[in-house]
Design an enzyme around this catalytic site. Structure first.
Site, PDB file in Angstrom:
ATOM      1  N   LYS A 195     -15.081   7.648  -3.435  1.00 30.25           N
ATOM      2  CA  LYS A 195     -16.353   7.876  -2.732  1.00 30.25           C
ATOM      3  C   LYS A 195     -16.936   9.224  -3.122  1.00 30.25           C
ATOM      4  O   LYS A 195     -18.143   9.365  -3.359  1.00 30.25           O
ATOM      5  CB  LYS A 195     -16.129   7.838  -1.213  1.00 30.25           C
ATOM      6  CG  LYS A 195     -15.665   6.487  -0.698  1.00 30.25           C
ATOM      7  CD  LYS A 195     -15.052   6.558   0.712  1.00 30.25           C
ATOM      8  CE  LYS A 195     -14.270   5.280   0.996  1.00 30.25           C
ATOM      9  NZ  LYS A 195     -13.454   5.363   2.224  1.00 30.25           N
ATOM     10  N   LYS A 209      -9.047  13.313   4.815  1.00 30.59           N
ATOM     11  CA  LYS A 209      -8.070  12.224   4.771  1.00 30.59           C
ATOM     12  C   LYS A 209      -7.095  12.431   5.921  1.00 30.59           C
ATOM     13  O   LYS A 209      -7.115  13.489   6.558  1.00 30.59           O
ATOM     14  CB  LYS A 209      -7.311  12.238   3.443  1.00 30.59           C
ATOM     15  CG  LYS A 209      -6.734  13.623   3.078  1.00 30.59           C
ATOM     16  CD  LYS A 209      -6.100  13.651   1.702  1.00 30.59           C
ATOM     17  CE  LYS A 209      -7.091  13.779   0.569  1.00 30.59           C
ATOM     18  NZ  LYS A 209      -7.226  12.555  -0.229  1.00 30.59           N
ATOM     19  N   ARG A 210      -6.257  11.406   6.209  1.00 30.63           N
ATOM     20  CA  ARG A 210      -5.251  11.604   7.227  1.00 30.63           C
ATOM     21  C   ARG A 210      -4.395  12.823   6.909  1.00 30.63           C
ATOM     22  O   ARG A 210      -4.197  13.183   5.749  1.00 30.63           O
ATOM     23  CB  ARG A 210      -4.364  10.362   7.339  1.00 30.63           C
ATOM     24  CG  ARG A 210      -5.025   9.230   8.096  1.00 30.63           C
ATOM     25  CD  ARG A 210      -5.394   9.611   9.520  1.00 30.63           C
ATOM     26  NE  ARG A 210      -4.221   9.733  10.349  1.00 30.63           N
ATOM     27  CZ  ARG A 210      -3.828   8.818  11.226  1.00 30.63           C
ATOM     28  NH1 ARG A 210      -4.527   7.710  11.393  1.00 30.63           N
ATOM     29  NH2 ARG A 210      -2.744   9.009  11.947  1.00 30.63           N
ATOM     30  N   HIS A 267       0.805  -1.224   0.000  1.00 33.34           N
ATOM     31  CA  HIS A 267       0.000   0.000   0.000  1.00 33.34           C
ATOM     32  C   HIS A 267       0.834   1.268   0.000  1.00 33.34           C
ATOM     33  O   HIS A 267       0.277   2.349   0.170  1.00 33.34           O
ATOM     34  CB  HIS A 267      -0.927   0.043   1.221  1.00 33.34           C
ATOM     35  CG  HIS A 267      -1.955  -1.030   1.268  1.00 33.34           C
ATOM     36  ND1 HIS A 267      -3.236  -0.866   0.792  1.00 33.34           N
ATOM     37  CD2 HIS A 267      -1.892  -2.299   1.723  1.00 33.34           C
ATOM     38  CE1 HIS A 267      -3.917  -1.989   0.972  1.00 33.34           C
ATOM     39  NE2 HIS A 267      -3.123  -2.868   1.532  1.00 33.34           N
ATOM     40  N   LYS A 292       0.111  14.531   1.367  1.00 34.82           N
ATOM     41  CA  LYS A 292      -1.266  14.775   0.927  1.00 34.82           C
ATOM     42  C   LYS A 292      -1.530  16.269   0.715  1.00 34.82           C
ATOM     43  O   LYS A 292      -2.503  16.664   0.103  1.00 34.82           O
ATOM     44  CB  LYS A 292      -2.252  14.190   1.928  1.00 34.82           C
ATOM     45  CG  LYS A 292      -2.158  12.655   2.040  1.00 34.82           C
ATOM     46  CD  LYS A 292      -3.137  12.132   3.067  1.00 34.82           C
ATOM     47  CE  LYS A 292      -2.982  10.641   3.343  1.00 34.82           C
ATOM     48  NZ  LYS A 292      -3.627   9.775   2.341  1.00 34.82           N
ATOM     49  N   THR A 322      -8.860   6.336  -1.717  1.00 35.89           N
ATOM     50  CA  THR A 322     -10.174   5.722  -1.884  1.00 35.89           C
ATOM     51  C   THR A 322     -11.270   6.761  -1.612  1.00 35.89           C
ATOM     52  O   THR A 322     -12.374   6.642  -2.129  1.00 35.89           O
ATOM     53  CB  THR A 322     -10.366   4.514  -0.933  1.00 35.89           C
ATOM     54  OG1 THR A 322      -9.880   4.883   0.372  1.00 35.89           O
ATOM     55  CG2 THR A 322      -9.594   3.307  -1.426  1.00 35.89           C
TER      56      THR A 322
HETATM   57  C1  26Q Z   1       3.125   0.223  10.587  1.00 35.27           C
HETATM   58  C2  26Q Z   1       4.018  -0.117  11.596  1.00 35.27           C
HETATM   59  C3  26Q Z   1       3.878   0.415  12.864  1.00 35.27           C
HETATM   60  C4  26Q Z   1       2.823   1.260  13.131  1.00 35.27           C
HETATM   61  C5  26Q Z   1       1.924   1.593  12.132  1.00 35.27           C
HETATM   62  C6  26Q Z   1       2.084   1.095  10.848  1.00 35.27           C
HETATM   63  C7  26Q Z   1       1.135   1.462   9.780  1.00 35.27           C
HETATM   64  C8  26Q Z   1      -0.232   1.526  10.036  1.00 35.27           C
HETATM   65  C9  26Q Z   1      -1.131   1.892   9.043  1.00 35.27           C
HETATM   66  C10 26Q Z   1       1.564   1.751   8.507  1.00 35.27           C
HETATM   67  C11 26Q Z   1       0.665   2.105   7.506  1.00 35.27           C
HETATM   68  C12 26Q Z   1      -0.696   2.184   7.770  1.00 35.27           C
HETATM   69  C13 26Q Z   1      -1.695   2.570   6.775  1.00 35.27           C
HETATM   70  C14 26Q Z   1      -1.450   2.837   5.512  1.00 35.27           C
HETATM   71  C15 26Q Z   1      -2.502   3.258   4.591  1.00 35.27           C
HETATM   72  O1  26Q Z   1      -3.618   3.535   4.987  1.00 35.27           O
HETATM   73  N1  26Q Z   1      -2.214   3.331   3.280  1.00 35.27           N
HETATM   74  C16 26Q Z   1      -3.212   3.731   2.310  1.00 35.27           C
HETATM   75  O2  26Q Z   1      -3.837   2.563   1.810  1.00 35.27           O
HETATM   76  C17 26Q Z   1      -4.931   2.893   0.982  1.00 35.27           C
HETATM   77  C18 26Q Z   1      -5.618   1.599   0.594  1.00 35.27           C
HETATM   78  O3  26Q Z   1      -4.823   0.900  -0.324  1.00 35.27           O
HETATM   79  C19 26Q Z   1      -4.480   3.699  -0.218  1.00 35.27           C
HETATM   80  O4  26Q Z   1      -5.620   4.103  -0.926  1.00 35.27           O
HETATM   81  C20 26Q Z   1      -3.682   4.924   0.214  1.00 35.27           C
HETATM   82  O5  26Q Z   1      -3.146   5.575  -0.908  1.00 35.27           O
HETATM   83  C21 26Q Z   1      -2.573   4.508   1.167  1.00 35.27           C
HETATM   84  O6  26Q Z   1      -1.910   5.648   1.679  1.00 35.27           O
END
Ligand code: 26Q
Length: 810
Positions: free
Chosen positions: A659, A547-548, A356, A553, A655
């Site tokens: 929406k 979004k986050r 991702h 972003k 995503t």
């Molecule tokens: C990893 C290790 C330790 C702590 C946290 C994490 C961690 C947690 C969540 C790393 C990444 C995430 C989330 C990533 C994320 O949401 N990525 C998004 O995924 C979407 C679905 O595929 C995409 O549409 C977005 O572009 C992408 O940023």
């Protein structure tokens, strides 16, 4: 419904009385919500039992979706729609003078995820059930999901999210499926009678995982799958031994340690920091899930390891569950006695990995030292996997040390570490990106050598969103309008929605379409008044960025444009621009200082702009606190303009972009992630594309990007950047925004300044387009009609056809 309407209505009253000990006279909206949920759950449970019986009888092949995050949001409204009991519930509640919307609003969001990746997992569960695919979701039942955000004096303050304090009416607790997991300790080198190496894990700590199931009802089908979430508990043994030695307090604190694992979701969604507890979480849920699915595999007679890979496929949602690869090797090799190659052949047929992100700081690595301490045997196994992998590399590229270094699972150096993405690629038979551009970059930039080494392993699966939640349920009026023209088939087969496109020429339809948008805006205006105490005009353009919060972003690009408009209006209060409301929703990772400063900046600018009478209400800037799934469902139907303005090459897919487009909001965006494909689908005339492309970004960076030069040479940019850095917006907190100004001038890692002018031009085109009401309506209709590709049903069909190969069980 498989019971009569009257029976269902009665069931709500029975639950109110017998499950909650309430009568209609003293029931709160929360009580009605719980009672209604329980009645709906009963409907689902019947189907759940039947689905499981069918799956077991037919010994089906299943997919197991392993994810540290499931951002489910609220379930009542979706589950009522899936089981067709909305009208009955409305009627019963009405009879007691209760508004169903208030009842729906009582439910706490199930916020067990950060953002896109977690919400994608939730949309996928909906689609897998709706498409009748045998699927199980596995994750953690965090006691605290993503923090609740409050805005105090413009700053983000985090509070714990205690989403289960009133209980969770949707789950089934299954103590009988409890699993025990080992952590820490050491490995004794023991050899058995035949002289075979039999490593023994000793001196370990144990923790238990208790299963909680949330049934997942497909829409308009009998299929009900489930999401199994693990809660950690201390093992009783551990308490007892300490207790017997008189260490009561120690026993209790050990117990707390065991329960810590599922306490809280890590709130960072990009930077990974290698925390021990996070590794424990990952292993805990992976180990429980593998044991659980193996137990299920061996239940029907005739199943064995020989047909395990025929019946089991495991999708890894990013590298977060990648420890499953060495864990399955450990089970097969150490516990089940398979020789390495046999075990590896099974592992390699079972796992598929979804990537991702391309951002290097988001690629997980675990230090070897930490892994050895927490999971000593897994560290050995990963080294062994790597040794064999590198000997294959040696065969393909003899003597090429550089290739070995690049392809190695182990990153050498003073802090030797495991690269979990490499482990996932090596251990899986499929690796996919989440949008066409993302997959191209994945192959070309992140894993070119792997792509060469494993030809055909890499593939694309463009993300999607469920049309049930993100159109049918969040935008009831628009759904009814669409259904009145083309029937309701689109809810299950979104390609049918293309049939509304010709209606863009129908003046009556355009009017209906835009009036619905207006009513949604009126409703959102009330929410804004309620949450932000700001009055906004529903006839203004609702310009939305939700979004986050992250530099890539570029919420701060949006903010600089707002400042430009504000200055233009101060210079000329009669400037002819269509009034706009800029709407933000975003959580920043608690330790991400610059992101939090951007939140403060948005709020500070909002305070000034919203109260400046000189600009006659032409601009409003609102930051909606505590952005989450349920708030998204209110914002999205009311949006005119969708901000998708990441630096090209940085957003894997997005995503929210899907929406918003589905709800008739036009995109202003860069050629990044799935924006590229949205542009292909709706056509260049129905989207506002701007800014440097991936190739241009790369070229600028190759030459050496110099934001300071842009700042010094462009008067407008200099003005707005200095303005932010001055204390004009934050007189009470001098200097709080300095870091934002300095970052833009001296670093600007995501090239905000390089895209600023193109962005402002694109925004002028938006303004002009909005004035032509007919044109805008047509564009909005085309967006709703032509984004059917981005249904998660299509995504899941693609996963199934290319990767999982499951039979639908109708
Ligand atoms: C990893 C290790 C330790 C702590 C946290 C994490 C961690 C947690 C969540 C790393 C990444 C995430 C989330 C990533 C994320 O949401 N990525 C998004 O995924 C979407 C679905 O595929 C995409 O549409 C977005 O572009 C992408 O940023």
């Amino acid at each position: 419904m498989n019971i009569s309407k009257d029976e269902f209505k009665e069931s709500i009253l029975v639950h109110l009385r017998q499950s909650l000990a309430r009568v209609p006279g003293n029931a709160t909206d929360r009580d009605w919500s719980t009672a209604t949920s329980m009645a709906v759950k009963d409907l689902i449970t019947e189907r759940f039992i039947n689905t499981m019986a069918k799956h077991n009888e037919q010994n089906v092949r299943r997919v197991h979706y392993l994810s540290l995050e499931f951002l489910m949001g609220r379930l009542l409204s979706n589950n009522m729609a899936a089981t067709g009991c909305v009208e009955a519930a409305k009627e019963l509640l009405n009879e007691y003078g209760v508004d169903i919307n208030n009842v729906i609003d009582e439910e706490d969001d199930m916020a067990l995820g950060n953002g896109g990746l977690g919400r994608l997992a939730a949309c996928f569960l909906d689609s897998m059930a709706t498409l009748d695919l045998p699927a199980v979701g596995y994750g953690i039942r965090y006691e605290f999901g993503l923090f609740r955000q409050e805005i105090e004096n413009g700053h983000q303050i985090e509070h714990p999210d205690s989403w289960i304090k009133f209980g969770n009416p949707w789950e089934f607790c299954h103590p009988e499926y409890t699993q025990t997991v080992k952590l820490y300790g050491c490995i004794e080198n023991v050899f058995d009678d035949s002289g075979n190496y039999k490593p023994e894990w000793t001196n370990y700590k144990e923790v238990q995982g208790v299963a909680y199931d949330v049934p997942i009802a497909g829409y308009g089908t009998e299929t009900v799958n489930f999401l199994r979430l693990w809660e950690s508990r201390s093992t009783e043994d551990l308490d007892l031994s300490a207790f017997n030695e008189g260490g009561y307090i120690e026993a209790v604190s050990e117990k707390i340690e065991g329960e810590t694992i599922s306490k809280v979701l890590y709130p960072n969604d990009k930077t990974v920091n290698g925390k021990e507890l996070r590794l424990c979480q990952q292993y805990f849920f992976v180990a429980c899930s593998l044991k659980d699915l193996i137990r299920r595999h061996f239940r029907p007679e005739g199943n064995s390891w020989a047909n395990f890979a025929d019946k089991v496929v495991i999708q890894l949602n990013d590298t977060h569950p990648a420890i499953a690869v060495p864990e399955l090797m450990r089970i097969l090799h150490d516990e089940e006695g398979l020789v390495w190659n046999e075990a590896w052949a099974i592992v390699n047929k079972v796992f598929a990995y979804t990537n991702h992100t391309l951002l290097p700081e988001a690629l997980e690595q675990w230090s070897v030292a930490l892994m050895r301490r927490v999971l000593p045997r897994h560290a050995q196994i990963i080294f062994e996997i790597n040794k064999r992998h590198l000997s294959e590399v040696q065969k393909k590229w003899p003597g090429d040390a550089a290739k070995k270094e690049i392809l190695s699972i182990v990153q050498e150096g003073h802090n030797q570490s495991f690269r979990m993405a490499h482990l996932s690629v090596v251990g899986s038979f499929s690796v996919n990106g989440v949008a066409a551009l993302h997959t191209i970059l994945l192959k070309a930039n992140l894993f070119p050598e792997f792509d060469e080494f494993f030809p055909g392993k890499f593939n694309n699966k463009t993300n999607g969103v469920t049309p049930r939640r993100w159109l049918r349920n969040c935008n009831e009026e628009l759904s009814a309008l669409i259904t009145s023209k083309i029937g309701e088939g689109w809810v299950k087969d979104l390609s049918e929605i293309r049939a509304i496109e010709p209606f863009k020429e129908d003046a009556e339809f355009r009017k209906d379409f835009m009036e619905i948008k207006h009513r949604n805006k009126v409703k959102l205006a009330a929410v804004i008044k309620d949450l932000c105490d700001v009055e906004v005009d529903p006839s203004a353009i609702f310009d939305v960025q939700i979004k986050r919060l992250h530099e890539y972003k570029r919420q701060h690009l949006n903010l600089l444009h707002i400042l430009k408009l504000y200055k233009d209006l101060l210079d000329n209060p009669d400037l002819d621009i269509h009034p706009r409301v800029f709407i933000f929703g975003a959580k920043a990772a608690p330790g991400y200082e610059l992101a939090k400063t951007i939140i403060k900046a948005i709020n500070a600018v909002g305070d000034k702009v919203n109260n400046d009478e000189r600009i006659k209400g032409k601009l409003k800037v609102v930051f909606l606190p505590n952005y989450r799934v349920s708030l998204a469902s209110r914002i999205i139907p009311a949006s005119d303009l969708s901000e998708q303005i990441s630096t090209a090459g940085k957003e894997a897919s997005g995503t929210g972009n899907m929406k918003l487009a589905l709800n008739g909001s036009l995109t202003i965006g860069t050629l990044d992630g799935a924006n590229v494909e949205i542009c292909e689908e709706v056509g260049e005339d129905n989207i506002f594309i701007f800014g440097n492309t991936v190739e241009e970004v790369e070229a600028i960076q190759a030459k050496g990007y110099d934001p300071q030069k842009i700042y010094e040479e462009n008067e407008t940019i200099k003005h707005v950047v200095d303005w932010i850095g001055s204390n004009y917006f934050t007189p009470d907190e001098p200097g709080v925004l300095n870091s934002l100004r300095d970052d833009l001038i001296y670093h600007d890692s995501f090239m905000v300044l390089a895209d600023f002018e193109a962005y402002c031009e694109a925004q002028e085109k938006v303004d002009a387009a909005y004035r032509d009401k007919d044109k805008w309506a047509k564009m909005a209709i085309v967006n709703t009609a032509f984004v059917d590709k981005f249904s998660s049903d299509r995504t899941i069909s693609d996963y199934n056809n290319d990767i999982w190969k499951l039979e639908p069980i109708g």
